[in-house]
Design a protein around this motif. Sequence first.
Motif, PDB file in Angstrom:
ATOM      1  N   LEU A   1       1.818  -8.081  -4.065  1.00  0.00           N
ATOM      2  CA  LEU A   1       1.558  -6.704  -4.536  1.00  0.00           C
ATOM      3  C   LEU A   1       1.075  -6.715  -6.132  1.00  0.00           C
ATOM      4  N   SER A   2       1.078  -7.783  -6.753  1.00  0.00           N
ATOM      5  CA  SER A   2       0.587  -7.784  -8.060  1.00  0.00           C
ATOM      6  C   SER A   2       1.589  -6.506  -8.797  1.00  0.00           C
ATOM      7  N   LEU A   3       2.852  -6.596  -8.920  1.00  0.00           N
ATOM      8  CA  LEU A   3       3.788  -5.709  -9.546  1.00  0.00           C
ATOM      9  C   LEU A   3       4.728  -6.641 -10.216  1.00  0.00           C
ATOM     10  N   PRO A   4       5.466  -5.835 -11.149  1.00  0.00           N
ATOM     11  CA  PRO A   4       6.707  -6.410 -11.721  1.00  0.00           C
ATOM     12  C   PRO A   4       7.698  -6.828 -10.558  1.00  0.00           C
ATOM     13  N   ALA A   5       8.400  -7.717 -10.700  1.00  0.00           N
ATOM     14  CA  ALA A   5       9.563  -8.032  -9.758  1.00  0.00           C
ATOM     15  C   ALA A   5      10.517  -6.725  -9.699  1.00  0.00           C
ATOM     16  N   PRO A   6      11.119  -6.209 -10.662  1.00  0.00           N
ATOM     17  CA  PRO A   6      12.175  -5.030 -10.813  1.00  0.00           C
ATOM     18  C   PRO A   6      11.558  -3.809 -10.118  1.00  0.00           C
ATOM     19  N   ALA A   7      10.052  -3.491 -10.081  1.00  0.00           N
ATOM     20  CA  ALA A   7       9.528  -2.301  -9.492  1.00  0.00           C
ATOM     21  C   ALA A   7       9.589  -2.589  -7.812  1.00  0.00           C
ATOM     22  N   VAL A   8       9.322  -3.917  -7.657  1.00  0.00           N
ATOM     23  CA  VAL A   8       9.542  -4.040  -5.976  1.00  0.00           C
ATOM     24  C   VAL A   8      10.969  -4.090  -5.649  1.00  0.00           C
ATOM     25  N   GLN A   9      11.672  -4.562  -6.385  1.00  0.00           N
ATOM     26  CA  GLN A   9      13.046  -4.730  -6.183  1.00  0.00           C
ATOM     27  C   GLN A   9      13.732  -3.103  -5.828  1.00  0.00           C
ATOM     28  N   ARG A  10      13.460  -2.309  -6.640  1.00  0.00           N
ATOM     29  CA  ARG A  10      13.807  -0.809  -6.690  1.00  0.00           C
ATOM     30  C   ARG A  10      13.235  -0.293  -5.316  1.00  0.00           C
ATOM     31  N   LEU A  11      12.126  -0.414  -4.985  1.00  0.00           N
ATOM     32  CA  LEU A  11      11.498  -0.056  -3.784  1.00  0.00           C
ATOM     33  C   LEU A  11      11.959  -0.527  -2.513  1.00  0.00           C
TER      34      LEU A  11
ATOM     35  N   ALA B   1      -4.197  -5.025  -1.752  1.00  0.00           N
ATOM     36  CA  ALA B   1      -3.538  -3.679  -1.999  1.00  0.00           C
ATOM     37  C   ALA B   1      -2.386  -3.846  -2.792  1.00  0.00           C
ATOM     38  N   THR B   2      -2.065  -3.037  -3.747  1.00  0.00           N
ATOM     39  CA  THR B   2      -0.952  -3.260  -4.569  1.00  0.00           C
ATOM     40  C   THR B   2      -0.108  -1.769  -4.573  1.00  0.00           C
ATOM     41  N   LEU B   3       1.152  -1.980  -4.951  1.00  0.00           N
ATOM     42  CA  LEU B   3       1.883  -0.800  -5.062  1.00  0.00           C
ATOM     43  C   LEU B   3       1.521   0.110  -6.029  1.00  0.00           C
ATOM     44  N   GLY B   4       0.789  -0.282  -7.446  1.00  0.00           N
ATOM     45  CA  GLY B   4       0.387   0.502  -8.190  1.00  0.00           C
ATOM     46  C   GLY B   4      -1.093   1.333  -7.787  1.00  0.00           C
ATOM     47  N   GLN B   5      -1.632   1.025  -6.778  1.00  0.00           N
ATOM     48  CA  GLN B   5      -2.675   1.815  -6.139  1.00  0.00           C
ATOM     49  C   GLN B   5      -2.243   2.966  -5.676  1.00  0.00           C
ATOM     50  N   GLY B   6      -0.995   3.223  -5.342  1.00  0.00           N
ATOM     51  CA  GLY B   6      -0.496   4.531  -4.743  1.00  0.00           C
ATOM     52  C   GLY B   6      -0.729   5.711  -5.522  1.00  0.00           C
ATOM     53  N   GLY B   7      -0.581   5.717  -6.809  1.00  0.00           N
ATOM     54  CA  GLY B   7      -1.064   6.906  -7.618  1.00  0.00           C
ATOM     55  C   GLY B   7       0.151   7.739  -7.687  1.00  0.00           C
ATOM     56  N   PRO B   8      -0.031   8.798  -8.314  1.00  0.00           N
ATOM     57  CA  PRO B   8       1.307   9.688  -8.704  1.00  0.00           C
ATOM     58  C   PRO B   8       1.572  10.702  -7.525  1.00  0.00           C
ATOM     59  N   GLY B   9       2.618  11.157  -7.703  1.00  0.00           N
ATOM     60  CA  GLY B   9       3.195  12.141  -6.874  1.00  0.00           C
ATOM     61  C   GLY B   9       3.952  11.482  -5.628  1.00  0.00           C
TER      62      GLY B   9
END
Length: 259
Positions: A49-59, A10-18
């Motif tokens: 989570l297969s995401l860029p570190a800056p995106a993970v850091q912000r959340l 599962a990745t953060l990117g799978q969350g979808g919009p909204g």
Amino acid sequence: MSAPTRGHQATLGQGGPGPYGVLRRALRLLEAVDRHPQGATLADLARDLSLPAPAVQRLAEELETEGYLRHLDGCWTLGGTLALLGRQNREQLIRAKLHLKLGELRDQLGAAVYFGRYQDGELCVEAVSTADLAPAVEEWVDFRATAHASAIGKCLLGQLDHDGRRDHLARHPIARLTARTITDQEQLLHRLERQPATVPVLDIQEYALGTVCAAVPVTAGSTVGCLATSMPVARIHQLKHAAEVLAAQAAPLMLAMAV
């Protein structure tokens, strides 16, 4: 569209919009942190989570602000807010188990069953299970002021130290409730000190005429508690057996409350 896969894929990117997508991404991040009991670095989480570190850091920083995550020594761990979320539910679960157990004992004994606790310097009857043919003893004098006479009260006082007993009796002076009530403080203290922990505490018409009671200690962590039952004096021949049943069930009740 198929539902997101849980676990390592599962990745953060799978969350979808909204807003629901943001919620799903936050949940995936919390799950990822939970998979690292010793703490997860930003690199660990970005990889999981297969995401860029800056995106993970912000959340992660946003979740830290709300108390769901904690950052210490370069690692992310779950925060205290998550523990608070389950506390009320845990208390409800314990109370439900307690009432269920008391109901089983009431049916087995055919008599009212009580759970008492000594907390913050006072006696408290926290739960009671009754039925039409198993009524509770009438509280004609406040139980909190009559620990010297009731089985519950004497059982709880017996679990305190000598100074604790004297402190309680100084705040709640002994009063005569029936002709059988012990009104001599030193005599009462002597009996409490000599009461074996494995022997049920009895009230033979000391609190109320026509009623007999028995109580046994229940110890769970720091809890000073007891199980008790009451029945008409005409059933006094059944009191010993009832006390034995309570004693046998004290340990299972303690375990249920500790879950």
